[in-house]
Write an enzyme that holds these catalytic residues in place. Structure first.
Site, PDB file in Angstrom:
ATOM      1  CB  ALA A  62      -0.860  -0.021   1.251  1.00 19.77           C
ATOM      2  N   GLY A 101       0.400  -5.161   0.737  1.00 19.18           N
ATOM      3  CA  GLY A 101      -0.759  -5.112  -0.149  1.00 19.18           C
ATOM      4  C   GLY A 101      -0.465  -5.714  -1.523  1.00 19.18           C
ATOM      5  CD  GLU A 104      -2.761  -7.630   2.513  1.00 13.16           C
ATOM      6  OE1 GLU A 104      -2.388  -6.447   2.314  1.00 13.16           O
ATOM      7  OE2 GLU A 104      -3.498  -7.968   3.457  1.00 13.16           O
ATOM      8  CD  GLU A 124       1.250  -6.013   5.257  1.00  9.49           C
ATOM      9  OE1 GLU A 124       2.072  -6.929   5.488  1.00  9.49           O
ATOM     10  OE2 GLU A 124       0.476  -6.015   4.283  1.00  9.49           O
TER      11      GLU A 124
HETATM   12  C1  3H9 Z   1       0.612  -2.398   3.352  1.00 11.12           C
HETATM   13  O1  3H9 Z   1       0.809  -2.846   2.277  1.00 11.12           O
HETATM   14  C2  3H9 Z   1      -0.715  -2.424   4.060  1.00 11.12           C
HETATM   15  C3  3H9 Z   1      -1.697  -3.392   3.470  1.00 11.12           C
HETATM   16  O2  3H9 Z   1      -1.590  -4.644   4.065  1.00 11.12           O
HETATM   17  C4  3H9 Z   1      -3.119  -2.974   3.729  1.00 11.12           C
HETATM   18  C5  3H9 Z   1      -3.626  -1.766   3.045  1.00 11.12           C
HETATM   19  C6  3H9 Z   1      -5.067  -1.557   3.293  1.00 11.12           C
HETATM   20  N1  3H9 Z   1       4.629   3.410  -0.143  1.00 11.12           N
HETATM   21  O3  3H9 Z   1      13.352   1.579  -0.213  1.00 11.12           O
HETATM   22  P1  3H9 Z   1      13.693   2.305  -1.466  1.00 11.12           P
HETATM   23  C7  3H9 Z   1       9.347   4.700  -1.687  1.00 11.12           C
HETATM   24  S1  3H9 Z   1       1.852  -1.601   4.203  1.00 11.12           S
HETATM   25  C8  3H9 Z   1       5.113   4.606  -0.510  1.00 11.12           C
HETATM   26  O4  3H9 Z   1      14.747   3.330  -1.393  1.00 11.12           O
HETATM   27  P2  3H9 Z   1      14.692  -0.154  -2.584  1.00 11.12           P
HETATM   28  C9  3H9 Z   1      10.495   5.029  -0.739  1.00 11.12           C
HETATM   29  O5  3H9 Z   1      10.092   5.918   0.266  1.00 11.12           O
HETATM   30  C10 3H9 Z   1       3.211  -1.574   3.067  1.00 11.12           C
HETATM   31  N2  3H9 Z   1       6.394   4.807  -0.877  1.00 11.12           N
HETATM   32  O6  3H9 Z   1      14.032   1.285  -2.671  1.00 11.12           O
HETATM   33  C11 3H9 Z   1      11.496   5.644  -1.700  1.00 11.12           C
HETATM   34  O7  3H9 Z   1      11.071   6.965  -1.953  1.00 11.12           O
HETATM   35  P3  3H9 Z   1      12.142   8.150  -2.174  1.00 11.12           P
HETATM   36  C12 3H9 Z   1       3.884  -2.891   3.000  1.00 11.12           C
HETATM   37  C13 3H9 Z   1       7.202   3.743  -0.863  1.00 11.12           C
HETATM   38  O8  3H9 Z   1      14.809  -0.618  -3.976  1.00 11.12           O
HETATM   39  C14 3H9 Z   1      11.282   4.835  -2.981  1.00 11.12           C
HETATM   40  O9  3H9 Z   1       9.987   4.256  -2.867  1.00 11.12           O
HETATM   41  N3  3H9 Z   1       5.069  -2.763   2.166  1.00 11.12           N
HETATM   42  C15 3H9 Z   1       6.761   2.472  -0.499  1.00 11.12           C
HETATM   43  O10 3H9 Z   1      15.889  -0.140  -1.706  1.00 11.12           O
HETATM   44  C16 3H9 Z   1      12.285   3.734  -3.181  1.00 11.12           C
HETATM   45  O11 3H9 Z   1      12.325   2.939  -2.003  1.00 11.12           O
HETATM   46  C17 3H9 Z   1       6.250  -2.438   2.666  1.00 11.12           C
HETATM   47  O12 3H9 Z   1       6.413  -2.268   3.841  1.00 11.12           O
HETATM   48  C18 3H9 Z   1       5.405   2.323  -0.128  1.00 11.12           C
HETATM   49  N4  3H9 Z   1       4.911   1.133   0.230  1.00 11.12           N
HETATM   50  O13 3H9 Z   1      13.631  -1.065  -1.817  1.00 11.12           O
HETATM   51  C19 3H9 Z   1       7.384  -2.325   1.689  1.00 11.12           C
HETATM   52  N5  3H9 Z   1       7.800   1.604  -0.576  1.00 11.12           N
HETATM   53  O14 3H9 Z   1      12.918   7.760  -3.386  1.00 11.12           O
HETATM   54  C20 3H9 Z   1       8.147  -1.062   1.922  1.00 11.12           C
HETATM   55  C21 3H9 Z   1       8.853   2.322  -1.015  1.00 11.12           C
HETATM   56  O15 3H9 Z   1      11.293   9.350  -2.333  1.00 11.12           O
HETATM   57  N6  3H9 Z   1       9.174  -0.836   0.934  1.00 11.12           N
HETATM   58  N7  3H9 Z   1       8.500   3.613  -1.183  1.00 11.12           N
HETATM   59  O16 3H9 Z   1      12.970   8.155  -0.918  1.00 11.12           O
HETATM   60  C22 3H9 Z   1      10.347  -1.512   0.924  1.00 11.12           C
HETATM   61  O17 3H9 Z   1      10.594  -2.412   1.711  1.00 11.12           O
HETATM   62  C23 3H9 Z   1      11.379  -1.089  -0.087  1.00 11.12           C
HETATM   63  O18 3H9 Z   1      11.070   0.209  -0.496  1.00 11.12           O
HETATM   64  C24 3H9 Z   1      11.444  -1.987  -1.354  1.00 11.12           C
HETATM   65  C25 3H9 Z   1      12.389  -1.324  -2.381  1.00 11.12           C
HETATM   66  C26 3H9 Z   1      12.022  -3.355  -0.948  1.00 11.12           C
HETATM   67  C27 3H9 Z   1      10.112  -2.159  -1.975  1.00 11.12           C
END
Ligand code: 3H9
Length: 693
Positions: A62, A101, A104, A124
């Site tokens: 999400a 998400g 999911e 999450e």
């Molecule tokens: C969820 O899903 C809830 C659901 O169950 C229910 C909903 C109802 N959103 O980390 P990076 C941005 S909770 C917004 O440097 P990498 C990040 O801030 C979510 N932005 O890259 C950065 O921005 P900036 C569950 C996001 O290649 C840019 O993307 N998911 C999100 O080293 C690049 O990120 C997670 O917890 C996001 N979800 O790693 C996953 N994710 O360039 C969280 C990233 O402006 N994300 N951004 O600084 C990660 O673990 C890593 O970002 C990922 C990529 C592995 C995906």
């Protein structure tokens, strides 16, 4: 169609592609676009729908930036229910990271094919949340209750192959994903496959009942102390496999929204973004051409040096450790080998990996080997003259362009750099012990450090799995600098009548992994004593760290001598209060004329925390720390600060800067101005209502 979701046809197949860089998060536009695509597929003559993503990854979750703001329709759970209800087979093609998400969404499809390099997870919990878009219902149906609980409470992703083995995905491909997914869809249609909604699967509940869920919660209460999200995950999972889907969805949604607005989730989201902010370089470093770093030298094979060498070798880099004589070199190698062998004994490492790591480490007494190195990290005795002498030798030996780093915790990096003819190549890399485990790295930029050296080391830090924070030069940099007022107040409180157990108990109740006295005993009271003794700027105050100094003077260095603030069994870590220490403190307080009184846990927390926060504000004022969120990152990753409070600066903002300032002013009244002058930045932000920068 929407800008982020496209709908195309490939013959009888509908192909829905999400394209929302950088990580295809399900923002409102994506949710709306996906719903529109689903409706379109319901209405047209396509026979199956293939859902995939453009760019580097499948949906990574999400959109976290939307949390905490008013919810925008359509909600993800509703969109995913519509996907699951599509009366045609839905095939999901997964690459990159299908997280939260994203996974999911994949589980709401009917068939799943994954690129062999893909990773799948429900992280999450790391954001203080539960999977809120049907994951707690669908994961147990696809992979079983126990494995899904592990996936959700651990938060770590699994490989595509592991996902296939567990039932999360049906097929793994080494080939180009989209063609493989289209072929898979056609194969399914040819075999007469029909929609296969996950909701229709009956969960297997062998031996899983109310008592099992209760036992899991009890275990998590211990292992995830102070966290609410893991508890709610168990609740949601239980609802997910025991209630009808619609009812489970409703109750899970309520729990999810409650978690989104919890301090725990706000704090963990703050740290998520803090980590990404901290990686952003100052303007002058951003475009600097990085230097090559492949061959690394480490000077000193003691606890820190060996840990640093292990970190490089574990990340695939070759490292040469230099010791002063053969005996010390043998001890260094043994230190490294035994740490890895212990990991192997616990099943965390296999023989092949152990052998490869050992191959990457060379220990020698030949200082001249440093001539070939791209980077040398000095990890020797904390003494400025000794370090200056060693940097002079490095200057004479190392090739031009080599980066010369110091792991000093307190010494003046600029004075160290001045001992060389190339201060632009000198930088601080302040590791935290154990250096192969602790994530934090304070990267210290000296007055003359070149921008490309900063950029190279910040990149390298991420390459070896560290969380770097760029800081400036002052005594103790950011983390240790702020620890001084924290420790000072702990020891003042001892003189004023609190016992070590009371001080530690209050801070541990607050959430610190260990209280300050217990940390002192663990680290060795001689270490702080030596550091304080060598300071020429000690305050002229007989109470200043008096208790720690007295203990060290008596040879009570903490755990390693069986006695410090507390008593320990030989070689043990279990602490026992020592009445003799409590008496010694009372006598010393009387001698110094400090009146003793009963002290509340609230006062202990306020004195320690606000002294630390005030110092953090000063570090910001002086530009030693770049951002308040960097300080939080440093404390959460290097000092056992409870992540659920987001770090000291976020804690202060949660309490309210005005209230923090009022308490600091009250302490100034009560205890005098010497240590309690509020920082100008704090005064300004409290008055204007601004956040800390
Ligand atoms: C969820 O899903 C809830 C659901 O169950 C229910 C909903 C109802 N959103 O980390 P990076 C941005 S909770 C917004 O440097 P990498 C990040 O801030 C979510 N932005 O890259 C950065 O921005 P900036 C569950 C996001 O290649 C840019 O993307 N998911 C999100 O080293 C690049 O990120 C997670 O917890 C996001 N979800 O790693 C996953 N994710 O360039 C969280 C990233 O402006 N994300 N951004 O600084 C990660 O673990 C890593 O970002 C990922 C990529 C592995 C995906």
């Amino acid at each position: 169609m929407s800008q982020t979701v496209s709908y195309t046809r490939d013959g009888e197949l509908a192909v829905v592609t999400i394209d929302n860089p950088p990580v295809n998060a399900t923002s409102q536009a994506v949710r709306a676009g996906l719903l529109e695509a689903i409706n379109r597929a319901v209405a047209d003559d396509s026979r199956a729908l293939v859902l995939c993503c453009a760019g580097r990854t499948f949906i990574a979750g999400a959109d976290i930036t939307e949390f905490g703001k008013p919810p925008l329709a359509p909600a993800l759970p509703d969109v995913l229910d519509a996907l699951e209800a599509l009366p045609k087979p839905v095939i999901v093609a997964i690459h990159g990271t299908a997280l939260g998400g994203g996974l999911e969404a994949a589980m709401a499809g009917h068939y799943r094919i994954a690129d062999s390099r893909a990773k799948l997870g429900l992280p999450e919990v790391k954001l203080g949340l539960l999977p809120g878009a049907g994951g707690t219902r669908r994961a147990p149906r696809l992979m079983g209750v126990k494995p899904s609980l592990e996936l959700m409470t651990g938060g770590a992703p699994i490989s595509a192959e592991a996902a296939r083995a567990s039932g999360l995905v049906d097929r793994v491909t080494q080939d180009a994903l989209l063609p493989a997914a289209l072929a898979y869809a056609r194969e399914l249609l040819a075999a007469g496959a029909t929609p296969r909604p996950t909701a229709a699967i009956v969960p297997v509940l062998d031996g899983i009942d109310t008592a099992w869920f209760a036992a899991e919660k009890t275990a998590l209460r211990k292992s995830a102390r102070g966290r609410t999200a893991p508890q709610r995950i168990v609740d949601a999972l239980e609802l997910g496999v025991t209630l009808p889907p619609a009812e489970a969805a409703l109750r899970t949604r309520e729990m999810f929204l409650e978690l989104v607005s919890s301090t725990e989730s706000k704090a963990l989201r703050h740290l998520f973004f803090a980590e990404r902010e901290a990686a952003k370089l100052p303007a002058d470093c951003r475009d600097a051409t990085r230097r090559t770093v492949e061959r690394i030298g480490v000077l000193g094979g003691g606890t820190m040096g060996a840990g640093i060498a292990m970190n490089f070798a574990e990340s695939g880099l070759h490292v040469t450790v230099i010791e002063t004589d053969d005996a010390a070199a043998a001890r260094a190698l043994e230190r490294i080998r035994s740490t890895w062998q212990a990991a192997r004994a616990k099943g965390r490492l296999d023989d092949a990996t152990l052998a490869k790591r050992l191959e990457r480490v060379r220990v020698s007494t030949e200082f001249s080997l440093m001539a070939d190195m791209d980077l040398v990290v000095e990890a020797i005795f904390e003494n400025l003259q000794v370090k200056q002498e060693v940097f002079g030798r490095l200057d004479a030996v190392c090739r031009p362009g080599a980066i010369l780093a110091s792991n000093t915790s307190y010494q003046d990096l600029d004075a160290i750099a001045a001992a060389t003819s190339r201060p632009a190549d000198v930088i601080g890399m302040h590791y935290f012990s154990p250096a192969n485990i602790m994530k934090l790295l304070e990267v210290v930029r000296g007055a003359k450090t070149a921008p490309d050296v900063v950029a190279t080391v910040m990149d390298l830090a991420r390459r070896v799995g560290k969380i770097p924070a760029l800081v400036g030069v002052c005594y103790g940099f950011v983390g240790n600098r702020m620890l001084i007022p924290y420790g000072r107040e702990a020891q003042m409180l001892l003189l004023e009548g609190a016992t070590p157990s009371q001080v530690d108990g209050a801070m541990e109740e607050f959430g610190m992994a260990m209280g300050p006295c217990a940390v002192g005993d663990l680290a060795g009271l001689d270490v702080g004593f030596r550091a304080r003794s060598s300071r020429s700027d000690r305050p002229d105050d007989p109470r200043w760290f008096r208790v720690g100094d007295m203990l060290a003077e008596q040879g009570r260095f903490g755990q390693k001598t069986g006695a410090g603030f507390y008593l320990y069994e030989a070689g043990g870590r279990e602490r026992r209060p020592d009445p003799a220490v409590e008496q010694m403190i009372r006598d010393e307080a009387a001698r110094l004329g400090v009146a003793q009184r009963a002290i509340s846990a609230t006062e202990i927390v306020e004195r320690l925390m606000y002294a630390m926060v005030n110092e953090g504000c000063r570090a910001l004022e002086e530009g030693i720390a770049q951002r308040a969120s960097d300080i939080d990152l440093i404390y959460a990753n290097g000092y056992g600060f409870p992540a659920v409070r987001g770090g000291p600066m976020m804690y202060a903002q949660t309490v309210g800067l005005g209230d923090v300032l009022a308490r600091i002013r009250a302490f100034r009244e009560q205890l005098g101005p010497r240590y309690w002058e509020p920082s100008a930045l704090l005064v300004r932000c409290a008055a204007s209502g601004e956040s800390l920068p």
